[in-house]
Write a protein that holds these residues in place. Sequence first.
Motif, mmCIF file in Angstrom:
data_model
loop_
_atom_site.group_PDB
_atom_site.id
_atom_site.type_symbol
_atom_site.label_atom_id
_atom_site.label_comp_id
_atom_site.label_asym_id
_atom_site.label_seq_id
_atom_site.Cartn_x
_atom_site.Cartn_y
_atom_site.Cartn_z
ATOM 1 N N VAL A 107 0.834 -1.215 0.000
ATOM 2 C CA VAL A 107 0.000 0.000 0.000
ATOM 3 C C VAL A 107 0.863 1.258 0.000
ATOM 4 O O VAL A 107 0.400 2.355 0.317
ATOM 5 N N ARG A 132 -4.907 3.588 4.369
ATOM 6 C CA ARG A 132 -4.069 2.566 3.734
ATOM 7 C C ARG A 132 -3.530 1.584 4.762
ATOM 8 O O ARG A 132 -3.431 0.372 4.487
ATOM 9 N N LEU A 158 -6.304 -0.766 5.409
ATOM 10 C CA LEU A 158 -6.405 -1.754 4.327
ATOM 11 C C LEU A 158 -5.343 -2.839 4.475
ATOM 12 O O LEU A 158 -5.633 -4.034 4.333
ATOM 13 N N LEU A 213 -15.944 -3.725 2.875
ATOM 14 C CA LEU A 213 -15.535 -2.328 3.032
ATOM 15 C C LEU A 213 -16.754 -1.438 3.219
ATOM 16 O O LEU A 213 -17.635 -1.400 2.363
ATOM 17 N N GLY A 254 -9.032 4.338 -4.560
ATOM 18 C CA GLY A 254 -9.820 3.447 -5.404
ATOM 19 C C GLY A 254 -8.936 2.690 -6.375
ATOM 20 O O GLY A 254 -9.092 1.476 -6.586
ATOM 21 N N LEU A 306 -7.106 0.030 -4.457
ATOM 22 C CA LEU A 306 -7.962 -1.126 -4.200
ATOM 23 C C LEU A 306 -8.035 -2.028 -5.421
ATOM 24 O O LEU A 306 -7.964 -3.262 -5.300
ATOM 25 N N TRP A 336 -6.829 -5.878 -5.556
ATOM 26 C CA TRP A 336 -7.769 -6.916 -5.981
ATOM 27 C C TRP A 336 -7.203 -7.722 -7.153
ATOM 28 O O TRP A 336 -7.327 -8.943 -7.200
ATOM 29 N N THR A 358 -15.041 -9.240 -2.826
ATOM 30 C CA THR A 358 -15.144 -7.932 -2.192
ATOM 31 C C THR A 358 -16.577 -7.433 -2.228
ATOM 32 O O THR A 358 -17.244 -7.513 -3.261
ATOM 33 N N LEU A 382 -18.405 -3.850 -1.282
ATOM 34 C CA LEU A 382 -18.114 -2.450 -0.987
ATOM 35 C C LEU A 382 -19.400 -1.665 -0.795
ATOM 36 O O LEU A 382 -20.238 -1.619 -1.696
ATOM 37 N N LEU A 425 -15.391 0.634 -9.699
ATOM 38 C CA LEU A 425 -14.809 -0.479 -8.955
ATOM 39 C C LEU A 425 -15.558 -1.803 -9.077
ATOM 40 O O LEU A 425 -14.948 -2.867 -8.958
#
Length: 261
Positions: free
Chosen positions: A130, A150, A153, A166, A182, A185, A189, A196, A198, A209
């Motif tokens: 990250v 971050r 995450l 999330l 974004g 992420l 992924w 995921t 969101l 996303l």
Amino acid sequence: MNEAIAIRCDHVSVEFASGSRFAGRTNVVQAIDDVSVGFAKSKISALIGPSGCGKTTLLRLLAGLQSPTFGTIDLGGLSSRGGEVAFVFQQPSLLPWRTALENVSLPLKLLGRGNSKDRRDRATELLKSVELDDVAKRLPSQLSGGMKMRVSLARALVTEPSVLLLDEPFAALDDMLRSQLGELLLDLWRERSFTTVLVTHNIAEACLLAHQIHVINRGKIVNSIDNPLPWPRHESLRREARFGEFYGTLSDVLKNSDGCV
């Protein structure tokens, strides 16, 4: 979508009592109302709708943070207790007396995974992913809002979860930083392909996303839309006409569902 399903909700409802029982005015509030939905394995699904529509309640159900009043939720045997399901809250909720590295490694310590060196190495790897390996020794008070998110995450991903949940993680950030996270992420992924879900109230974020978007209003999923935009996705897609077209389509769906955001 004709996809393998990682998470399935079957006729799930959540009821809350409101008012004062002593005054004889107890009412039942239907936070989630008979929701049946499947979330595709190794895909990104978005839950979108107006404030108070039930998005976060549904996400908390998936995380096991609360139980349904009725119905069942099947995560295929996965559990947050084993680190297989990770949750990123709207606020980073980092421990203020622990460094960024210590916050990220904490789930491994709580799960009893590895020795201290193994945990430190794994946390360092996640901070690098990250782009925060240079602030590993800083306390949360020494980090910006974007840095804290971050770290949050990285902490969620340190256990290598199969499912990442999330809850509007970028809502408190400015537009530029929100876009950067974004993109981050999406990169994470692509590397890991975790399932995921969101929660967002941002239409453009959902368009960029998600593979599939579920529109929620008054505790019900009123529409589910497959996202036609191509993969891989990048921020530059926002400038294309097809992005604007799908944004307009999703906006119309929300308005027609009485779900303006």
